[in-house]
Design a protein around this motif. Structure first.
Motif, PDB file in Angstrom:
ATOM      1  N   UNK A 133       0.818  -1.218   0.000  1.00 17.33           N
ATOM      2  CA  UNK A 133       0.000   0.000   0.000  1.00 17.33           C
ATOM      3  C   UNK A 133       0.848   1.263   0.000  1.00 17.33           C
ATOM      4  N   UNK A 134       1.943   1.274   0.733  1.00 16.00           N
ATOM      5  CA  UNK A 134       2.784   2.473   0.791  1.00 16.00           C
ATOM      6  C   UNK A 134       3.367   2.785  -0.585  1.00 16.00           C
ATOM      7  N   UNK A 135       3.831   1.771  -1.269  1.00 16.31           N
ATOM      8  CA  UNK A 135       4.398   1.976  -2.596  1.00 16.31           C
ATOM      9  C   UNK A 135       3.314   2.325  -3.616  1.00 16.31           C
ATOM     10  N   UNK A 136       2.117   1.717  -3.478  1.00 15.75           N
ATOM     11  CA  UNK A 136       1.011   2.064  -4.381  1.00 15.75           C
ATOM     12  C   UNK A 136       0.694   3.558  -4.280  1.00 15.75           C
ATOM     13  N   UNK A 137       0.589   4.059  -3.046  1.00 14.15           N
ATOM     14  CA  UNK A 137       0.239   5.469  -2.833  1.00 14.15           C
ATOM     15  C   UNK A 137       1.331   6.377  -3.399  1.00 14.15           C
TER      16      UNK A 137
END
Length: 213
Positions: A133-137
Motif C-alpha cells: 500500500x505504501x508503494x502504491x500510494x
C-alpha cells in the motif's frame, strides 16, 4: 444501669448488671415523684445486642424504650455498577463495530489518466510493480504530480488513481498516506489535501522501484 464487660473476649456470651441505689432528700411530694421516676425506669425492658462489636468487646445492655427502628438504605451503587461497563475495559480486537474509514472520500471526476504523448497511469503502475500500500500510494502521487502536473493532490485523487490502475484501496486511505510520510518520508504535506513527493520519494520511484532483483 448497664455496664459493658471488658473481661474475657473468648466468644462466650456473658453479661454483668450492677444496680445502684439512690438516696433522695426532700419533702414527701418530691420524694414520691422521685420514687415514681426510678420505678418507671426499672420497669423498662432492655434489649441485648447479640452481635459482638468490631473492636472485639462484649455487647452492652440498651434501653428498649424510645428506640426508633430505622430501615437501612438499599445500596444502589452496586446494582448500578452491574449495568455499566468499566471505563477502562477494552473489547478484544476485531469485535468492535465495523467503520468505513473511507466513507467521506468520493472519486474525483475529469482526471485524465491517459495523457497524450505519455504513459498511461495503468502502464506506469505496471512498470513500477509496487509491492504494498505504501508503494502504491507513492507511485500514484508521483504520476499525478510529475506526469499529469496536478497542482493539488488529496486522498480522493489517490483513491481515484488506484481504482483506475485496478489496485485495491487501503481500508483507511488517509492513515496510509500519513504512514508514507511518517515511516518512509516519501511524501510531505501540512494539509493532507495538498500532498507532494519528497526527494527521497522521487529517488525511490526513479531509481529503485520496478528494478529487477
Amino acid at each position: 444501669m448497664a455496664r459493658r464487660n471488658n473481661g474475657d473476649a473468648s466468644g462466650v456470651d456473658k453479661a454483668k448488671v450492677r444496680v445502684f441505689f439512690a438516696e433522695v432528700e426532700g419533702n414527701n411530694e418530691s420524694v414520691q415523684e422521685a420514687l415514681k421516676t426510678m420505678v418507671s425506669a426499672m420497669n423498662r425492658p432492655v434489649r441485648v445486642l447479640s452481635d459482638q462489636g468490631a473492636n472485639g468487646r462484649h455487647p452492652a445492655l440498651l434501653q428498649q424504650a424510645n428506640v426508633e427502628e430505622v430501615e437501612e438504605p438499599i445500596e444502589m451503587e452496586e446494582a448500578d455498577a452491574l449495568d455499566e461497563e468499566p471505563a477502562n475495559s477494552r473489547r478484544p480486537r476485531g469485535t468492535g463495530k465495523k467503520v468505513d474509514r473511507n466513507a467521506g472520500l468520493n472519486l474525483v471526476p475529469d482526471l485524465n489518466f491517459r495523457p497524450s504523448g505519455a504513459q498511461s497511469l495503468k502502464e506506469f503502475m505496471d512498470q513500477k510493480n509496487s509491492k504494498n500500500d505504501l508503494e502504491h500510494v507513492l507511485a500514484a502521487v508521483y504520476y499525478m504530480q510529475r506526469v499529469m502536473s496536478l497542482t493539488k493532490i488529496g486522498p480522493a485523487h489517490v483513491m481515484t488513481a488506484l481504482k483506475e490502475a485496478g489496485i485495491s484501496i487501503p481500508v483507511d486511505l488517509k492513515q496510509t498516506v500519513r504512514n508514507v510520510k511518517k515511516s518512509k518520508m516519501w511524501l510531505n504535506f501540512t494539509d493532507i489535501e495538498d500532498i507532494r513527493t519528497t526527494t527521497q520519494g522521487d529517488n525511490f520511484i526513479e531509481h529503485e522501484m520496478g528494478k529487477t532483483e
